[in-house]
Design an enzyme around this catalytic site. Structure first.
Site, PDB file in Angstrom:
ATOM      1  CG  MET A1145      69.345  17.195  23.644  1.00 30.40           C
ATOM      2  SD  MET A1145      70.271  15.865  22.952  1.00 30.40           S
ATOM      3  CE  MET A1145      69.499  14.524  23.530  1.00 30.40           C
ATOM      4  CD  GLU A1368      64.026   8.457  19.715  1.00 29.41           C
ATOM      5  OE1 GLU A1368      64.631   8.205  18.780  1.00 29.41           O
ATOM      6  OE2 GLU A1368      64.010   7.744  20.642  1.00 29.41           O
TER       7      GLU A1368
END
Length: 1436
Positions: A1145, A1368
């Site tokens: 992704m 993240e």
């Protein structure tokens, strides 16, 4: 010489690529060289692929010899006969009938002729390219020209100037009927992997400027267009060219680096301060860039790049030149089913058309009418679109001013002004300079290139940037009709559309006259927006004053404001009362009061931000006062006093230099094999395909036979009973196949989603605006959307309506269970501390804004109930589970396939599964393939995003800043269903300590049930919210103790071996190392002193500096959630195919997996291939998220490779000099399997919430970031000057990808904490449904300097090659910008004597910054009593 259909034109170069069958011909008519190449070199279109694309002619001579529309132009033998169509309006008076109606639309795409016999005026270029011509490189991102994903280059030839104009444009806003005689170039037309790529494509890929790749074709085309016009652009031109393109993944730095390779410059920022280059002096005590780059490995090597050769570009098709030069001019009329498009080519014909259709809009660029039609449902049966009418493009320098044709694009106006201003005396250019200033930030280059000056004026948008300036500049509009010519002033009467000062229906605007300014006349432009560029103004203004002679007495004064009323507003009465007054502070004070009285803004005004807007009215006035005072002082130093030194900064632009960066990462281990790719900055596996548009995303897949399209009807009420649903009108429309409601899903309408049941389609009651009510299935997207609008639903509102966290607390509206974590003895600790304070901070939500919206294609296979689902998701197994539950089918019949995802960030899991389940049910019910692609507005409305949070804390601490006790409550806004909210608050509680050891801690967390779309996972998964709460608490403790936040952070930090609140052991050595290195690398102490000095010298500008540590635990909380599998095949030719459970992704997981295979099998990466992810090859996969995708799947791939090596070891040892082909063939002959599965069972992980202890995480990512900002106290604007980031990443598998993850997350976090603001109405309707309303960071927002350093690895771990997951963690470091702004605002308040506690919530928008910098202007504005009005929006 050539095969039919092979004409491809480029200018001559000294040599051709070897082996190219080509010849050069010189055409005497055009004085141009034409290259005719073989068909193998063609790009873009095949004449056989679409019956409407004409075959090009075989030879250039024949092409040049044929006139447009000549019968000699061959058509495809399969061309369909003309379909009968509704007759369009007949020609107007004086218009001859037949010759004026074009039988066909003719334009070129990528050098190939396109003939459309039945052009529909409602068809835009984007769907035409994607669906008709199958050129899917141009992407749909928003549909409103706000994101740049659909950027193409349009080229037009002007037969009068003999020049070709190339400009970027948004294909989503271009009606195909406007393209007659134009040449369109898409990303496919400039290069591809088959015939050779363009240098722009190569560099953006090799400089690591692509991640998910969905925005990349648009970026490439913006840059390509710039290079066609400026082969060696300046850095200013470069950043301006990319200003209309958004990217959610990269953080823009690598894209800028790629584009900078075309600039004729070194690493210099091109801003020489004090005459010394920044590189010579070092910036902010940093060594020069050149010196740094010698000591560290580079991410890419410029020496390897293809050179840019302008002679090899696609030339403008000679046929279109001939058409423009020779073809007789005639009005073209295109008639669709509902709309007629009239293109007059002369002024007479334009006027005739306007007489016949007085209500028809005149459209030039479609940037105003297009969005009206798409987003507001406005419909025009007739559109008049002038084409190349010379009188509309006039540029005339007259004695009294500059006259500009109404048909000039805003980009052309910008260029004209930039050319004219230096040639005129400065005193004449006041208005022109103000216009040029606003044109630099108005929209993006694509919109500026399309929008016309006349269209901008006539639209009279309330936030128009140019109209206030044109009005104060006393501009006049030249109008024309069949009755003759007249002029009207562009003034407040015109802007209000007063009938006596407006255009008559049959009139058209021909040109605008902009008078030159006079001596002692001054004009200024002001605007403030959510983002510095490509954002509609919140408030803008044009101001002009004229002093007659130089005595300083106001003779004329004109002030206009935009954004504060239904149209641009003139403060006429205020100006009138100020005439005759001297230019001094008492005049300013009177002016402020008069303006606030006259430009009255009600508390319920549309757009909200009422008090901010009121403040901007007088802040701009004050800026104008200072600007004029400064000029007067310069012109007449004797009579005019100097400004106070500290006030001068109010006039300076925010710190702005060209972007540059230093990136430090470890070199690959010198002991590893030379061909081992691990540790090297390898380009993203799909990077080149991203840049050429060849990477296939879900909606790029060709249509399946008899495919249908599904769209949703969503609730328009936040909490209501469904009284009735009437489908009759919708079902009666042609092309509508079915409409599904909850009744159709009886028995399967409730799915078990992660933690609780979720309803697929609402049945009796709706719980939020945007909840799915029914699904319309039709044979085309257009018909499905038309039908969806005809579904009639009657609601009855219900109570209570709960939208905010405060309302949920009041109504005790919570999801169960509550989560709690306690460590030490909090109550006892509060008894022994020196000080206790209580506080709270609120944090708004965030939209994922993945560039590719939710997309899926479900294909029933026709036998055994088999079904293939092609979907953009992070969790194929979950889609499979939800679909099989809905269809009551076994999992082995339903296969889910994901090639790549155009961005996800946590948003393509739960809601995607709901959409897929409904789509699959429709496909099964109807027995046909069904496609479902959400539009941007639908996506933002339906899917939810990051949870808004409220944090309340009570903290006990000693006077030295040491925190001994902390009691915190977290409330998250979960929306109407639980979704992943429980997991989010669990992770939030476990990570809330960030980098600090709190010896006594109590934390409780609740999920609020509200009437909003369910919020869900978003990058960081709760940590960005709880981390901000903790850091705010630390900052407040520092303020209370009179210490610097840095000192309090340091004293409370974990020290080496320690224990977390959930009793997991932590080694914080790397945390301390990151902190110290960040302090050193950022020259923190020196810059802190410089910031304080700057703040002491400047009253209206302030700088702030903040440094924030990071401890990000990585793990999924359970062993089962961490298992992963892989499959590796070796074929007999020695090539390898690998597949695994991870989803690509943008993070580069497939690239890393190929690096793993290459290392383990000692095989070149070029011999390894990866096709995508499928439940057919890897069953029972886990979600791709949580920063562990490469970790887990890499260990599975490694396991499979080691299994294969173990099997093949005897063969390899017998023939150590053999190749993989030799070994594979030998193994086959010896019946040894060449296929192996790999498995990793997951990291040991557990958490006992009853005891409040466990080992939920495998490791910790440590880091620190230091950011410096400058704010404008008068407007709330801010600029991030510099950010330094140090990260502990272990041993990086691929430094290029890992740096990309860190900086991309950082910029996304910076957006979260500063400009990304979701707006809801008091009825729960989301206003911010696209890039025009919701602002993510653009290229103008990134730090001027961004320096990233990876800590040298110090210890091995049991992760993949001792690497760490970085997807993240970097996002939280964006809050260093938040706290730097906090620091700057604190400095402003301190100087103004405001010494109380400072409460700033997130996001820190310009509104919040300005209103926190309280001063005489914020005190002057009127305030509305809460409850006395209904606000436009409410804080969620």
């Amino acid at each position: 010489m050539t095969s039919p259909g092979s004409a491809f034109w480029r200018r001559p170069a000294r040599c051709e690529h070897p082996g190219a069958e080509s010849s050069w011909k010189r055409n005497e008519l055009t004085e141009r060289w034409i290259l005719v190449r073989s068909s193998s070199q063609l790009t873009g279109l095949s004449s056989l692929s679409n019956p409407r694309v004409a075959r090009p002619l075989g030879a250039a001579r024949r092409l040049l010899g044929s006139a447009a529309g000549s019968p000699a132009i061959p058509r495809s033998p399969r061309a369909r006969p003309s379909a009968p169509r509704r007759p369009g309006p007949g020609p107007g008076p004086g218009m001859a009938a037949a010759p004026h109606v074009a039988a066909e639309l003719l334009f070129y795409v990528n050098g190939r002729k396109v003939i459309e016999k039945n052009a529909d005026p409602e068809t835009m270029l984007l769907p035409y390219l994607r669906k008709k011509l199958r050129l899917t490189g141009t992407k749909y991102g928003c549909g409103g020209g706000g994101c740049g994903a659909c950027t193409v280059m349009i080229s037009r030839y002007n037969p009068i100037t003999k020049k070709i104009r190339h400009y970027p444009a948004n294909a989503c806003l271009i009606p195909i009927c406007s393209l007659y005689g134009a040449a369109v170039t898409t990303v496919e037309g400039i290069g591809n992997t088959r015939t050779g790529i363009h240098p722009v494509q190569e560099r953006i890929a090799k400089c690591h400027g692509t991640q998910c790749g969905f925005c990349t074709p648009g970026m490439v085309m913006s840059m390509y267009t710039l290079l066609r016009n400026h082969p060696e652009p300046s850095l200013d031109q470069l950043t301006d060219a990319l200003g209309g393109n958004l990217c959610r993944c990269t953080g823009y730095r690598p894209i800028i680096d790629a584009c900078k390779t075309f600039c004729n410059t070194t690493g210099c920022c091109q801003n020489k301060e004090n005459g010394i280059c920044c590189l010579a002096q070092g910036i902010n005590e940093l060594p020069g860039f050149e010196e740094e780059s010698k000591t560290h490995p580079k991410l890419f090597s410029e020496e390897e790049f293809l050179p840019l050769d302008p002679t090899q570009e696609l030339i403008f098709p000679p046929e279109l030149m001939m058409m423009a030069e020779k073809q007789p001019k005639r009005t073209r009329v295109f008639g669709g089913e509902r709309m007629t498009w009239i293109s007059p080519v002369s002024l007479v014909e334009l006027l005739e058309a306007k007489v016949k259709y007085p209500q028809a809009p005149v459209v030039m660029g479609n940037t105003s009418v297009g969005p009206e039609v798409k987003f507001k449902g406005v419909f025009y049966p007739v559109i008049i679109a002038p084409d190349r009418i010379e009188e509309l493009s006039v540029v005339s320098h007259e004695y009294n001013g500059l006259t500009l044709g109404a048909g000039l694009s805003l980009a052309q106006v910008k260029d004209i002004l930039a050319n004219v201003i230096p040639k005129l005396p400065e005193e004449k250019t006041q208005t022109l300079r103000a216009l040029l200033k606003h044109l630099g930030t108005l929209a993006g280059p694509q919109i500026r290139s399309m929008a016309s000056l006349g269209g901008h004026i006539m639209s009279r948008h309330l936030d128009s940037d140019l109209n206030p300036l044109l009005a104060v500049g006393n501009c006049t509009l030249k109008l024309l009709s069949k009755d003759g010519e007249r002029q009207i002033p562009l003034n407040d009467q015109f802007l209000k559309k007063c009938s006596n000062m407006d255009l008559k229906p049959e009139e058209i605007l021909i040109s605008v006259n902009i008078p030159y300014s006079r001596k002692w006349e001054f004009v200024s432009a002001f605007r403030q927006a959510q983002r510095q560029q490509n954002a509609l103004a919140i408030v803008n203004s044009g101001m002009r004053v004229f002093f007659g002679e130089g005595e300083g007495i106001i003779r004329e004064l004109s002030i206009y404001y935009g954004g504060v009323g239904p149209t641009t507003i003139c403060a006429k009465n205020s100006c009138q009362k100020l005439i005759g007054r001297p230019w001094n502070e008492s005049m300013l004070d009177a002016a402020c009061r008069l303006v606030l009285e006259e430009v009255a803004l009600p508390g319920s005004a549309p757009g909200g931000r009422v008090e901010f807007k009121r403040t901007l009215l007088i802040s701009f006035l004050f800026k104008f006062y200072l600007e004029v005072s400064q000029i007067l002082k310069r012109m007449d130093p004797v009579h005019y006093p100097s400004l106070e030194d500290k006030y001068e900064s109010a006039l300076e632009e925010l710190h702005s230099r060209h972007h540059w960066s230093i990136l430090k990462f470890q070199d690959a281990d010198p002991r590893q094999l030379p061909q081992d790719p691990v540790g090297h900055p390898i380009m993203h596996l799909s990077g080149i395909k991203h840049a050429t548009g060849e990477a296939i995303y879900c909606d790029d897949m060709p249509a399946v036979d008899q495919e249908l399209f599904l769209t949703f009807v969503t609730s328009s009420r936040a909490h209501a009973k469904i009284v009735s649903i009437d489908l009759s009108e919708a079902l009666s429309l042609p092309g509508v196949v079915d409409i599904m409601t909850a009744e159709h899903l009886e028995g399967v309408n409730n799915l078990s989603l992660l933690t609780e049941h979720e309803t697929l389609l609402a049945k009796d009651e709706v719980f939020c605006v945007g909840q799915l009510v029914c699904a319309v299935i039709a044979d085309s997207e257009v018909q499905a959307k038309k039908a969806a609008k005809r579904v009639k639903i009657i609601y009855k509102d219900m109570e209570p309506l709960i939208l905010t966290i405060e309302e949920a607390i009041q109504h005790k509206s919570f999801f169960e269970p509550e989560r709690k974590l306690e460590y030490g003895n909090v109550d006892e600790a509060f008894k022994v501390v020196d000080q206790i304070l209580e506080g709270e901070i609120y944090m708004g939500g965030q939209e994922h804004f993945y560039m590719e919206t939710q997309s899926m294609l479900v294909v029933p296979k026709g036998e055994d109930q088999e079904m293939d689902i092609y979907v953009s998701t992070q969790f194929p197994k979950y889609i499979q589970d939800m679909v099989t539950s809905t269809l009551k089918a076994p999992a082995n019949k339903v296969m889910c396939h994901v090639r790549r995802v155009g961005g996800a960030f946590g948003g393509k899991v739960t809601k995607t599964s709901v959409l897929a389940a409904i789509t699959a049910f429709a496909a099964r019910k109807l027995g046909r393939a069904v496609r479902c692609i959400l539009e941007r507005g639908e996506d933002m409305l339906i899917t939810g995003g990051r949870h808004p949070y409220l944090g309340r804390y009570k903290v006990g601490f000693m006077n030295n800043g040491k925190v001994l006790a902390l009691d915190v409550e977290h409330y998250s806004n979960g929306g109407f269903s639980l979704d992943e909210s429980l997991l989010v608050i669990e992770m939030g509680i476990l990570k809330m300590d960030n980098a600090y050891k709190f010896p006594n801690l109590r934390c409780r967390a609740r999920v609020c049930r509200t009437n909003l779309p369910s919020n869900t996972a978003l990058r960081g998964f709760g940590f960005p919210q709880v981390g901000l709460i903790t850091e705010s608490c630390i900052t407040e403790v520092a303020a209370k103790c009179g210490l610097s936040p840095k000192k309090v952070r340091t004293i409370n930090m974990y020290k080496e071996i320690d224990q977390t609140p959930y009793k997991q052991e932590i080694d914080a050595k790397s945390l301390i190392q990151c902190w110290r290195e960040c302090v050193t690398m950022s020259s923190y102490s020196l810059r802190k002193a410089a910031v304080e000095k700057f703040n002491a010298e400047n009253y209206w500008k302030k700088k702030g500096l903040a440094i924030v540590p990071l401890k990000f635990p990585v793990g999924l909380g359970s062993l089962a959630a961490g298992q992963a599998a892989a499959l590796v095949h070796i074929y007999l030719d020695g090539s390898v195919l690998v597949t695994h459970g991870g989803i690509e992704m943008g993070q580069g997981v497939h690239t890393k997996m190929i690096q793993v295979v290459s290392r383990e099998l000692r095989i070149p990466m070029a011999n390894v291939h990866l096709r995508g992810t499928s439940t057919e090859t890897i069953p029972n996969t886990n979600v791709s998220g949580g920063s562990v995708v490469a970790d887990l799947n890499g260990l599975a791939v490694k396991d499979a490779c080691q299994t294969l090596l173990k099997r093949l070891e005897p063969i390899i040892s017998k023939n150590p000099r053999g190749t993989w082909k030799d070994w594979a063939q030998t193994a086959f002959m010896e019946s040894i399997s060449l296929s192996a599965t790999g498995f990793f069972r997951g990291y040991e992980s557990d958490m006992d919430w009853e005891k409040g202890e466990g080992h939920p995480f495998e490791y910790f990512v440590f880091g620190a970031a230091c950011s410096e900002v400058e704010i404008d106290c008068l407007t709330g604007d801010h600029k991030t000057i510099r950010t330094d980031i140090v990260m502990d990443v272990g041993y990086s598998i691929n430094p290029a990808l890992d740096i990309g993850q860190v900086e991309g997350a950082f910029i996304q976090g910076m957006g979260l904490y500063t400009i990304e603001e979701l707006n809801y109405s008091p009825q729960g309707v989301l206003y911010t449904r696209g890039p025009n309303q919701y602002k993510i960071p653009a290229i103008c927002d990134i730090p001027t300097e961004l320096h990233i350093s990876f800590l040298s690895p110090s210890q091995n771990s049991n992760t993949l090659y001792s690497s760490k997951g970085l997807g993240e963690s970097g996002l939280f470091l964006g809050c260093s910008v938040f706290f730097a702004i906090h620091d700057a605002v604190s400095a402003a308040r301190q100087e103004r004597g405001l010494l109380g506690p400072l409460k700033l919530n997130s996001p820190l928008t310009p509104e919040k910054i300005r209103m926190a910098c309280e001063d005489k202007f914020t005190k002057m504005i009127p305030r509305d009593e809460p409850g006395s009005y209904i606000p436009w929006n409410i804080p969620i």
